[in-house]
Scaffold this motif. Structure first.
Motif, PDB file in Angstrom:
ATOM      1  N   THR A  63       0.827  -1.211   0.000  1.00 21.92           N
ATOM      2  CA  THR A  63       0.000   0.000   0.000  1.00 21.92           C
ATOM      3  C   THR A  63       0.861   1.261   0.000  1.00 21.92           C
ATOM      4  N   TRP A  64       2.164   1.082   0.078  1.00 24.28           N
ATOM      5  CA  TRP A  64       3.119   2.196   0.008  1.00 24.28           C
ATOM      6  C   TRP A  64       4.052   1.965  -1.167  1.00 24.28           C
ATOM      7  N   LYS A  65       4.635   3.037  -1.673  1.00 22.04           N
ATOM      8  CA  LYS A  65       5.661   2.921  -2.702  1.00 22.04           C
ATOM      9  C   LYS A  65       6.690   4.029  -2.502  1.00 22.04           C
ATOM     10  N   LYS A  66       7.840   3.890  -3.162  1.00 21.42           N
ATOM     11  CA  LYS A  66       8.877   4.911  -3.075  1.00 21.42           C
ATOM     12  C   LYS A  66       8.657   5.946  -4.167  1.00 21.42           C
ATOM     13  N   VAL A  67       8.622   7.216  -3.740  1.00 18.20           N
ATOM     14  CA  VAL A  67       8.270   8.317  -4.629  1.00 18.20           C
ATOM     15  C   VAL A  67       9.449   9.282  -4.736  1.00 18.20           C
ATOM     16  N   PHE A  68       9.756   9.719  -5.962  1.00 15.96           N
ATOM     17  CA  PHE A  68      10.782  10.742  -6.153  1.00 15.96           C
ATOM     18  C   PHE A  68      10.264  12.082  -5.610  1.00 15.96           C
ATOM     19  N   LEU A  69      11.142  12.785  -4.898  1.00 12.26           N
ATOM     20  CA  LEU A  69      10.723  14.076  -4.355  1.00 12.26           C
ATOM     21  C   LEU A  69      10.392  15.090  -5.442  1.00 12.26           C
ATOM     22  N   ASN A  70      11.016  14.958  -6.610  1.00 10.67           N
ATOM     23  CA  ASN A  70      10.689  15.930  -7.666  1.00 10.67           C
ATOM     24  C   ASN A  70       9.287  15.723  -8.229  1.00 10.67           C
ATOM     25  N   ASP A  71       8.592  14.637  -7.810  1.00 13.74           N
ATOM     26  CA  ASP A  71       7.192  14.443  -8.192  1.00 13.74           C
ATOM     27  C   ASP A  71       6.235  15.073  -7.192  1.00 13.74           C
ATOM     28  N   ILE A  72       6.732  15.403  -6.000  1.00 16.87           N
ATOM     29  CA  ILE A  72       5.825  15.922  -4.959  1.00 16.87           C
ATOM     30  C   ILE A  72       6.299  17.255  -4.377  1.00 16.87           C
ATOM     31  N   LEU A  73       7.488  17.714  -4.777  1.00 18.60           N
ATOM     32  CA  LEU A  73       8.009  19.007  -4.324  1.00 18.60           C
ATOM     33  C   LEU A  73       8.417  19.847  -5.530  1.00 18.60           C
ATOM     34  N   THR A  74       8.243  21.158  -5.416  1.00 14.06           N
ATOM     35  CA  THR A  74       8.667  22.097  -6.450  1.00 14.06           C
ATOM     36  C   THR A  74       9.501  23.191  -5.800  1.00 14.06           C
ATOM     37  N   GLU A  75      10.639  23.486  -6.379  1.00 17.26           N
ATOM     38  CA  GLU A  75      11.477  24.529  -5.786  1.00 17.26           C
ATOM     39  C   GLU A  75      10.777  25.883  -5.879  1.00 17.26           C
ATOM     40  N   ARG A  76      10.813  26.621  -4.759  1.00 17.75           N
ATOM     41  CA  ARG A  76      10.242  27.965  -4.744  1.00 17.75           C
ATOM     42  C   ARG A  76      11.378  28.965  -5.016  1.00 17.75           C
ATOM     43  N   ASN A  77      11.328  29.596  -6.155  1.00 19.39           N
ATOM     44  CA  ASN A  77      12.364  30.569  -6.521  1.00 19.39           C
ATOM     45  C   ASN A  77      11.832  31.987  -6.323  1.00 19.39           C
ATOM     46  N   GLU A  78      11.620  32.345  -5.069  1.00 16.42           N
ATOM     47  CA  GLU A  78      11.098  33.671  -4.745  1.00 16.42           C
ATOM     48  C   GLU A  78      12.127  34.427  -3.906  1.00 16.42           C
ATOM     49  N   ARG A  79      12.553  35.582  -4.391  1.00 23.15           N
ATOM     50  CA  ARG A  79      13.572  36.362  -3.693  1.00 23.15           C
ATOM     51  C   ARG A  79      12.931  37.331  -2.702  1.00 23.15           C
ATOM     52  N   ASN A  80      13.713  37.743  -1.735  1.00 26.34           N
ATOM     53  CA  ASN A  80      13.227  38.515  -0.598  1.00 26.34           C
ATOM     54  C   ASN A  80      13.128  40.011  -0.906  1.00 26.34           C
ATOM     55  N   SER A  81      12.392  40.356  -1.956  1.00 27.05           N
ATOM     56  CA  SER A  81      12.271  41.760  -2.342  1.00 27.05           C
ATOM     57  C   SER A  81      11.503  42.577  -1.301  1.00 27.05           C
ATOM     58  N   ASN A  82      10.657  41.902  -0.509  1.00 27.13           N
ATOM     59  CA  ASN A  82       9.898  42.594   0.535  1.00 27.13           C
ATOM     60  C   ASN A  82      10.644  42.670   1.866  1.00 27.13           C
ATOM     61  N   LEU A  83      11.857  42.128   1.882  1.00 27.63           N
ATOM     62  CA  LEU A  83      12.743  42.203   3.060  1.00 27.63           C
ATOM     63  C   LEU A  83      12.069  41.650   4.319  1.00 27.63           C
ATOM     64  N   TYR A  84      11.615  40.397   4.210  1.00 25.73           N
ATOM     65  CA  TYR A  84      11.076  39.719   5.379  1.00 25.73           C
ATOM     66  C   TYR A  84      12.192  39.432   6.377  1.00 25.73           C
ATOM     67  N   GLN A  85      11.810  39.131   7.624  1.00 31.44           N
ATOM     68  CA  GLN A  85      12.788  38.807   8.658  1.00 31.44           C
ATOM     69  C   GLN A  85      13.568  37.549   8.281  1.00 31.44           C
ATOM     70  N   VAL A  86      14.864  37.529   8.651  1.00 29.61           N
ATOM     71  CA  VAL A  86      15.719  36.389   8.321  1.00 29.61           C
ATOM     72  C   VAL A  86      15.622  35.331   9.418  1.00 29.61           C
ATOM     73  N   PHE A  87      15.363  34.089   9.001  1.00 30.70           N
ATOM     74  CA  PHE A  87      15.247  32.969   9.927  1.00 30.70           C
ATOM     75  C   PHE A  87      16.369  31.958   9.658  1.00 30.70           C
ATOM     76  N   SER A  88      16.664  31.144  10.664  1.00 31.24           N
ATOM     77  CA  SER A  88      17.617  30.045  10.530  1.00 31.24           C
ATOM     78  C   SER A  88      16.880  28.719  10.718  1.00 31.24           C
ATOM     79  N   VAL A  89      17.586  27.628  10.462  1.00 27.66           N
ATOM     80  CA  VAL A  89      16.983  26.304  10.600  1.00 27.66           C
ATOM     81  C   VAL A  89      17.685  25.550  11.716  1.00 27.66           C
ATOM     82  N   SER A  90      16.903  25.101  12.679  1.00 29.55           N
ATOM     83  CA  SER A  90      17.422  24.417  13.861  1.00 29.55           C
ATOM     84  C   SER A  90      16.970  22.970  13.874  1.00 29.55           C
TER      85      SER A  90
END
Length: 407
Positions: A220-247
């Motif tokens: 009932t499960w299968k292995k899926v390529f991430l490029n079939d379920i994820l799309t890169e977001r190429n949006e630049r910070n022109s609105n100068l949102y706050q900068v976050f880090s990843v923990s």
């Protein structure tokens, strides 16, 4: 507890236990302690790491006390590498890699005789300051010390010369003992809260492993390529949102809140924008994630992250929730990224944002099953976030008391 209203006139803390009076003493770390840094036996001789002697690395200095190390060496290895067997009650800090998450200010006190790596420094009292008092003093000042005084280009380190010159104020032995007992009680409660969180996290990992195992077995499960379920977001910070880090522990978090200050460039317009539910991949080695980490943004507001991070839009929120939990596992993350990674000349990680999508993960075939799984995971995650909020409150209380009761 007494409030000192004459703080500006004498060398005493803001808060003090009743019955204690007079100025605190002033000295230096070098005058009060002998300092010692360890060594790493050659890993070419595997026999050296097949003993019973604790060999503590900097990444293990998480709790107030440390009883047992992950790796142990033989007594022969300790002697051949001029490693001191440090007695029970030795105070140890991390001195290498202070640019990394959670390393600055990390320290512990040994509960067993131990040796240490060169990334650690041990303190042996020779004056009137106890190791327990020094532990609390360093918990107050350690993060700032790492930011202000660590040296190096890529790796930020502390040296003997720097540490030995730090000034330290301390009270009588009786007052030190009173403070030590009080801080130890706080740390016991914090340690208990950490155990509660780890149990919930273990529950999620157990659920994920069992679901995957049964799903693949039943077909009932299968292995899926991430490029079939994820799309890169190429949006630049022109609105100068706050900068976050990843923990690793806190996900996508405000950089100042997480690291104590901003490490972003003056111009952040080229940074990547992250929306609620997006997945972010960092390519920086972090603790037990040598190829980086993957986290889902749960921030309702849009934020910005370093242009070195990959940002991806999942086909559904449920997919994002599932992948967030899937990549919580060090094993899953390693197995997914290892075939994709190329190491550079200086051991740097080379992987493009598109290359990140070119491997597979196991997932349910039925979208309704995936939705139910995501709801379950979010429910447990809500409980974890509640417990984490409680932990943060305990930690804030401790930091407040350290600021008020220590100089």
């Amino acid at each position: 507890m007494a409030n000192n209203s004459n703080k500006n006139k004498c060398n005493v803390p803001h808060l003090r236990f009743p019955g204690f009076m007079g100025d605190w003493n002033i000295s230096t770390i070098g005058a009060e302690f002998d300092l010692y840094s360890g060594n790493t036996p050659s890993r070419l001789d595997k026999q050296q790491f097949m003993g019973k002697v604790n060999w503590i690395s900097s990444g293990e200095l998480k709790e107030h006390y440390i009883s047992s190390s992950k790796e142990k060496i033989t007594e022969v290895a300790a002697n051949n590498n001029s490693l001191k067997i440090l007695p029970i009650g030795t105070f140890i800090i991390a001195i290498y890699g202070l640019e990394a998450e959670g390393v600055r200010g990390t320290c512990s006190i040994t509960k067993e005789a131990s040796t240490i790596s060169q990334a650690c420094m041990a303190f042996m009292p020779k004056g009137n300051v106890t190791n327990e008092f020094l532990y609390s003093w360093y918990k107050k000042h350690g993060n700032l010390i790492g930011i202000r005084y660590a040296q190096g280009t890529k790796q930020q380190n502390l040296s003997y010369d720097i540490i030995s010159q730090f000034r330290i104020s301390f009270p009588s032995t009786q007052e030190q003992t009173k403070l030590e007992r009080f801080i130890s009680l706080l740390d016991e409660r914090i340690a208990t809260q950490n155990k509660i969180i780890k149990k919930y996290e273990s529950l999620i990992k157990g659920i994920m492993v069992e679901l995957q195992k049964q799903g693949l077995k039943k077909g009932t499960w299968k292995k899926v390529f991430l490029n079939d379920i994820l799309t890169e977001r190429n949006e630049r910070n022109s609105n100068l949102y706050q900068v976050f880090s990843v923990s690793v522990s806190q996900g996508i978090i405000n950089q100042v809140d997480h690291l104590g200050r901003s490490f972003s460039a003056k111009d952040t317009s080229k940074y990547n924008v992250v929306h609620y539910g997006d997945l972010v991949y960092t390519k920086s080695p972090t603790g037990s994630f040598p190829y980086g980490i993957v986290k889902q943004s749960l921030n309702r507001e849009r934020v910005a992250v370093s242009p070195l991070y990959g940002v991806y839009v999942p086909n559904s929120l449920a997919i994002g929730v599932y992948l967030h939990k899937y990549f919580m596992s060090e094993i899953n993350t390693h197995n997914y990224l290892h075939p994709l990674i190329q190491k550079g000349a200086k051991n740097t990680i080379n992987i493009t944002n598109q290359r990140f999508l070119e491997n597979r993960v196991p997932m349910p075939l039925d979208s309704n099953e995936l939705l139910l799984i995501s709801k379950l995971l979010r429910s447990v995650n809500d409980k974890i976030r509640h417990e984490q909020n409680m932990l943060q409150e305990y930690q804030k209380q401790k930091q407040y008391l350290l600021r008020q009761m220590f100089i």
